[in-house]
Write an enzyme that holds these catalytic residues in place. Structure first.
Site, short mmCIF file in Angstrom:
data_model
loop_
_atom_site.label_atom_id
_atom_site.label_comp_id
_atom_site.label_asym_id
_atom_site.label_seq_id
_atom_site.Cartn_x
_atom_site.Cartn_y
_atom_site.Cartn_z
N CYS A 210 0.03 3.84 2.69
CA CYS A 210 0.48 3.32 3.99
C CYS A 210 1.95 3.70 4.23
O CYS A 210 2.33 4.07 5.35
CB CYS A 210 0.32 1.81 4.08
SG CYS A 210 -1.38 1.21 3.92
N CYS B 8 0.84 -1.22 0.00
CA CYS B 8 0.00 0.00 0.00
C CYS B 8 0.87 1.26 0.00
O CYS B 8 1.54 1.55 0.99
CB CYS B 8 -0.92 -0.04 1.22
SG CYS B 8 -1.77 1.50 1.57
#
Length: 289
Positions: free
Chosen positions: A40, A37
């Protein structure tokens, strides 16, 4: 992977201890992330930096959502990064996506306990040991330090209810902010105050039993409700639910479905979970449908 003194890797096996239990002592920010991600990778270092900067005033728990699908489902993670703030064992705030550091900092500031809240937490430990007078003094001290500390006010209201000082409890609830009065714990206190009002002028239990046997219509329904309220105040929630279910089955229309609504209040007092709630929820469903 966690980096820093105040950052920890959390998984299903240690979630209860590392998040739920610790959040009763210090706020815990949970970061649901995954290695693939991109956002993230942008948000993670910001959270870790702030965890170290705040020096333990909150802890950061990193959860790999791919490796912990059970936790992702339980906390309804539909996109990552998903950040959920825990305090006193439950989620109190959250956001999804990579926010700028200024917005994350504001999120953290909202989460941190108010001034003097350490006295409230110490009071909770004293209450567990039965040292009520000392606990009450600390709760008042917490309120003096911060009159907006509604959690300290809530604990004082609970103590007032258990001590039979229902007017004091109601005054404490009235002094809470309108937003905080919507909290489930406050609803439980208000339910107990309502039960106290229901039995204030009611006859004793043997007399009530006679009314229930002999009277008809609204008088009989009122007597059943008052008996259930008294049982709640005595701590016999199972007995109260039995009485209320009889009322649901026999006097469903009384006072705009009062019996059903009161059953739900007792469920709330039980935390809306457990074997007793499950048993009577099934019985309630059968009675209604």
């Amino acid at each position: 992977m966690a980096t820093g003194k105040h950052v920890m890797d959390v998984h299903l096996g240690n979630f209860q201890e590392s998040v739920i239990e610790i959040s009763r002592q210090v706020p815990v920010v949970v970061d649901f992330w995954a290695p693939w991600c991109g956002p993230c990778r942008a948000l993670g270092p910001v959270l870790e930096k702030l965890a170290e900067e705040y020096g333990g005033r909150f802890l950061l728990a990193k959860i790999n959502s791919d490796e912990n699908p059970e936790l992702s489902r339980e906390y309804q993670v539909r996109g990552i990064p998903a950040v959920k703030a825990f305090r006193d064992g439950r989620v109190v705030d959250e956001f999804t996506g990579a926010l700028p550091e200024s917005a994350v900092r504001q999120f953290i500031e909202r989460l941190l306990p108010p001034p003097g809240d350490e006295w409230r937490r110490e009071a909770l430990l004293l209450l567990e040991r039965g040292e009520t007078a000392q606990a009450e003094a600390l709760l008042h001290k917490a309120l003096e330090a911060n009159p907006g500390n509604d959690r300290a006010r809530l604990e004082l209201a609970r103590m007032a209810v258990h001590g039979g000082r229902f007017a004091d409890a109601e005054a404490l609830v009235t002094a809470m902010s309108p937003t905080f009065r919507m909290e489930p714990e406050v609803s439980g206190v208000m339910a107990l105050i309502g039960f106290a009002g229901a039995v204030k002028d009611a006859p004793d239990l043997p007399a009530l039993a006679g009314i229930i046997t002999a009277s008809k219509g609204d008088e009989r329904a009122l007597a059943m409700y008052q008996r259930a309220a008294r049982l709640v105040l005595q701590g016999d929630l199972e007995g109260a639910l039995e009485q209320l279910m009889d009322m649901v089955e026999r006097h469903r229309s009384y006072q705009d479905d009062l019996a059903r609504k009161t059953v739900l209040q007792v469920f709330a007092l039980l935390g809306n979970q457990g074997a007793l709630v499950d048993r009577f929820r099934t019985r309630l469903s059968r009675a209604l449908f």
